[in-house]
Design a protein around this motif. Sequence first.
Motif, PDB file in Angstrom:
ATOM      1  N   LYS A   1       0.812  -1.221   0.000  1.00 56.61           N
ATOM      2  CA  LYS A   1       0.000   0.000   0.000  1.00 56.61           C
ATOM      3  C   LYS A   1       0.845   1.270   0.000  1.00 56.61           C
ATOM      4  O   LYS A   1       0.353   2.347   0.349  1.00 56.61           O
ATOM      5  CB  LYS A   1      -0.972   0.019   1.188  1.00 56.61           C
ATOM      6  CG  LYS A   1      -2.028  -1.073   1.152  1.00 56.61           C
ATOM      7  CD  LYS A   1      -2.984  -0.890  -0.017  1.00 56.61           C
ATOM      8  CE  LYS A   1      -4.103  -1.912   0.003  1.00 56.61           C
ATOM      9  NZ  LYS A   1      -5.054  -1.746  -1.125  1.00 56.61           N
ATOM     10  N   GLU A   2       2.106   1.148  -0.392  1.00 56.92           N
ATOM     11  CA  GLU A   2       2.976   2.314  -0.508  1.00 56.92           C
ATOM     12  C   GLU A   2       3.421   2.512  -1.948  1.00 56.92           C
ATOM     13  O   GLU A   2       3.349   1.602  -2.777  1.00 56.92           O
ATOM     14  CB  GLU A   2       4.216   2.172   0.387  1.00 56.92           C
ATOM     15  CG  GLU A   2       3.929   2.271   1.872  1.00 56.92           C
ATOM     16  CD  GLU A   2       5.201   2.325   2.695  1.00 56.92           C
ATOM     17  OE1 GLU A   2       5.090   2.649   3.894  1.00 56.92           O
ATOM     18  OE2 GLU A   2       6.297   2.068   2.152  1.00 56.92           O
ATOM     19  N   VAL A   3       3.896   3.739  -2.214  1.00 60.85           N
ATOM     20  CA  VAL A   3       4.427   4.089  -3.528  1.00 60.85           C
ATOM     21  C   VAL A   3       5.814   4.695  -3.332  1.00 60.85           C
ATOM     22  O   VAL A   3       5.985   5.602  -2.509  1.00 60.85           O
ATOM     23  CB  VAL A   3       3.510   5.094  -4.254  1.00 60.85           C
ATOM     24  CG1 VAL A   3       4.123   5.519  -5.585  1.00 60.85           C
ATOM     25  CG2 VAL A   3       2.119   4.503  -4.476  1.00 60.85           C
TER      26      VAL A   3
ATOM     27  N   TYR B   1      15.002   9.089  -3.128  1.00 65.42           N
ATOM     28  CA  TYR B   1      13.780   8.284  -3.206  1.00 65.42           C
ATOM     29  C   TYR B   1      13.111   8.239  -1.835  1.00 65.42           C
ATOM     30  O   TYR B   1      13.782   8.206  -0.798  1.00 65.42           O
ATOM     31  CB  TYR B   1      14.091   6.856  -3.669  1.00 65.42           C
ATOM     32  CG  TYR B   1      14.635   6.763  -5.068  1.00 65.42           C
ATOM     33  CD1 TYR B   1      13.782   6.674  -6.167  1.00 65.42           C
ATOM     34  CD2 TYR B   1      16.009   6.776  -5.296  1.00 65.42           C
ATOM     35  CE1 TYR B   1      14.284   6.592  -7.455  1.00 65.42           C
ATOM     36  CE2 TYR B   1      16.526   6.700  -6.577  1.00 65.42           C
ATOM     37  CZ  TYR B   1      15.657   6.607  -7.658  1.00 65.42           C
ATOM     38  OH  TYR B   1      16.151   6.535  -8.934  1.00 65.42           O
ATOM     39  N   LEU B   2      11.778   8.210  -1.851  1.00 60.83           N
ATOM     40  CA  LEU B   2      11.016   8.147  -0.606  1.00 60.83           C
ATOM     41  C   LEU B   2       9.760   7.310  -0.842  1.00 60.83           C
ATOM     42  O   LEU B   2       9.057   7.501  -1.841  1.00 60.83           O
ATOM     43  CB  LEU B   2      10.618   9.557  -0.156  1.00 60.83           C
ATOM     44  CG  LEU B   2       9.865   9.675   1.167  1.00 60.83           C
ATOM     45  CD1 LEU B   2      10.785   9.354   2.342  1.00 60.83           C
ATOM     46  CD2 LEU B   2       9.282  11.088   1.326  1.00 60.83           C
ATOM     47  N   SER B   3       9.484   6.395   0.080  1.00 58.06           N
ATOM     48  CA  SER B   3       8.281   5.574  -0.020  1.00 58.06           C
ATOM     49  C   SER B   3       7.227   6.103   0.942  1.00 58.06           C
ATOM     50  O   SER B   3       7.517   6.325   2.126  1.00 58.06           O
ATOM     51  CB  SER B   3       8.601   4.112   0.307  1.00 58.06           C
ATOM     52  OG  SER B   3       7.483   3.284   0.018  1.00 58.06           O
ATOM     53  N   VAL B   4       6.011   6.338   0.420  1.00 59.26           N
ATOM     54  CA  VAL B   4       4.938   6.914   1.225  1.00 59.26           C
ATOM     55  C   VAL B   4       3.647   6.141   0.976  1.00 59.26           C
ATOM     56  O   VAL B   4       3.477   5.516  -0.081  1.00 59.26           O
ATOM     57  CB  VAL B   4       4.723   8.413   0.916  1.00 59.26           C
ATOM     58  CG1 VAL B   4       5.970   9.214   1.240  1.00 59.26           C
ATOM     59  CG2 VAL B   4       4.328   8.617  -0.528  1.00 59.26           C
TER      60      VAL B   4
ATOM     61  N   VAL C   1       6.334   8.902  -9.729  1.00 56.88           N
ATOM     62  CA  VAL C   1       6.165   7.530  -9.262  1.00 56.88           C
ATOM     63  C   VAL C   1       7.255   6.653  -9.865  1.00 56.88           C
ATOM     64  O   VAL C   1       7.501   6.668 -11.074  1.00 56.88           O
ATOM     65  CB  VAL C   1       4.775   6.997  -9.655  1.00 56.88           C
ATOM     66  CG1 VAL C   1       4.667   5.499  -9.357  1.00 56.88           C
ATOM     67  CG2 VAL C   1       3.685   7.780  -8.906  1.00 56.88           C
ATOM     68  N   GLU C   2       7.914   5.878  -8.989  1.00 51.91           N
ATOM     69  CA  GLU C   2       9.000   5.000  -9.420  1.00 51.91           C
ATOM     70  C   GLU C   2       8.627   3.518  -9.286  1.00 51.91           C
ATOM     71  O   GLU C   2       8.974   2.711 -10.148  1.00 51.91           O
ATOM     72  CB  GLU C   2      10.256   5.294  -8.578  1.00 51.91           C
ATOM     73  CG  GLU C   2      11.486   4.498  -8.967  1.00 51.91           C
ATOM     74  CD  GLU C   2      12.087   4.935 -10.303  1.00 51.91           C
ATOM     75  OE1 GLU C   2      12.936   4.184 -10.844  1.00 51.91           O
ATOM     76  OE2 GLU C   2      11.722   6.034 -10.793  1.00 51.91           O
ATOM     77  N   GLU C   3       7.923   3.174  -8.214  1.00 55.27           N
ATOM     78  CA  GLU C   3       7.631   1.760  -7.944  1.00 55.27           C
ATOM     79  C   GLU C   3       6.344   1.665  -7.122  1.00 55.27           C
ATOM     80  O   GLU C   3       6.114   2.477  -6.223  1.00 55.27           O
ATOM     81  CB  GLU C   3       8.805   1.150  -7.174  1.00 55.27           C
ATOM     82  CG  GLU C   3       8.616  -0.283  -6.703  1.00 55.27           C
ATOM     83  CD  GLU C   3       9.783  -0.718  -5.835  1.00 55.27           C
ATOM     84  OE1 GLU C   3      10.866  -0.953  -6.390  1.00 55.27           O
ATOM     85  OE2 GLU C   3       9.620  -0.790  -4.588  1.00 55.27           O
ATOM     86  N   LEU C   4       5.512   0.676  -7.439  1.00 58.82           N
ATOM     87  CA  LEU C   4       4.257   0.471  -6.727  1.00 58.82           C
ATOM     88  C   LEU C   4       4.379  -0.709  -5.774  1.00 58.82           C
ATOM     89  O   LEU C   4       4.870  -1.783  -6.151  1.00 58.82           O
ATOM     90  CB  LEU C   4       3.114   0.211  -7.712  1.00 58.82           C
ATOM     91  CG  LEU C   4       2.872   1.260  -8.797  1.00 58.82           C
ATOM     92  CD1 LEU C   4       1.684   0.854  -9.660  1.00 58.82           C
ATOM     93  CD2 LEU C   4       2.658   2.641  -8.196  1.00 58.82           C
TER      94      LEU C   4
END
Length: 337
Positions: free
Chosen positions: A25-27, A120-123, A65-68
């Motif tokens: 559930k992060e991007v 990069y940051l995942s949120v 967006v880089e990765e789902l």
Amino acid sequence: MKSIVCEQPKKFEMKEVNTPHALEKEVLIKIKRIGICGTDLHAYNGNQPFFTYPRVLGHELAGTVEELGKGVTGWSKGDQVTVIPYLNCGKCIACRHEKTNCCENMQVIGVHKDGGMCEYLSVPETNLLSTKGLSLEQTALVEPLSISAHAVRRANISENETVVVIGCGPIGLGVMRIAKLMGARVISMDVNDDRLRVSREWAKVDDTINVLEDGLDQLSQITKSELATKVFDATGNQLSMNQSFKYVSHGGTLVFVGLMNKDITFFDPDFHKKEITLLASRNANQQDFKYTIEKMRTGEITINGFHTHHCSFDEMLEQFPNWLNPEEKVIKAIVEL
């Protein structure tokens, strides 16, 4: 990846750290721009309350967006986004009443947990909004202007009423501009003539007052002694916040947008005589972010004259201390990756 860490007051370090991955559930977003906030400046200077070191700062963010992560839908690699940096619990009384901006268990990216001064940051996917059609610089400034939008919405401004905004920093300027969009007559107050000029040119205020020269007397002359039905204090300064009560008209409202770690005092007989409504305004929610993005898309909110300073990520360690210097006349600085 590269990350800039505030190790302790007045000490940044550029470090190589592991690139994160998007959890469920992060991007994962690739950071493209970072707006520099007063919170970042205070944290660097060592006078941000309730702050711990070391910390990766940065919460005014633009990225792609880089990765789902697992379970994420509706996004594609390369989508341009801004981040709502307030991570709420979803369970407390504030969250249950759709007041996620003042969640009891709030965790703010770049304040309570590491932020976006990195590659990069995942949120959480719920904390992203598309900014398709905006520039990366506009996208980085959505968050502070959303704070302004939230304060104006709290005040419920009507067309043609008189609004005073004390403090011509980024949040105060945003309040002025959005209050003008609501049809209000807006008067800005500050001690700095350069910032008052920006309020005229960028926020399009109707009148300006330098409070070093009896602000109450000037306001009384401008309003024919009626004062202001809505007053916003965006200074976070104890003296200013204590004095702001005197600018409010009978039956008026005072909104504290800025905050500080001290007591606020006022003369109760005047407070009651005027039946003043006192409000606090904290952060912003998705409604305010969407409003700000839409007003940027229509051109009703621009960043020309608001975005004043710029540097690359690699240059930030050298440039950041300069932005604390009043002679630099910084309104809003943006770091580019």
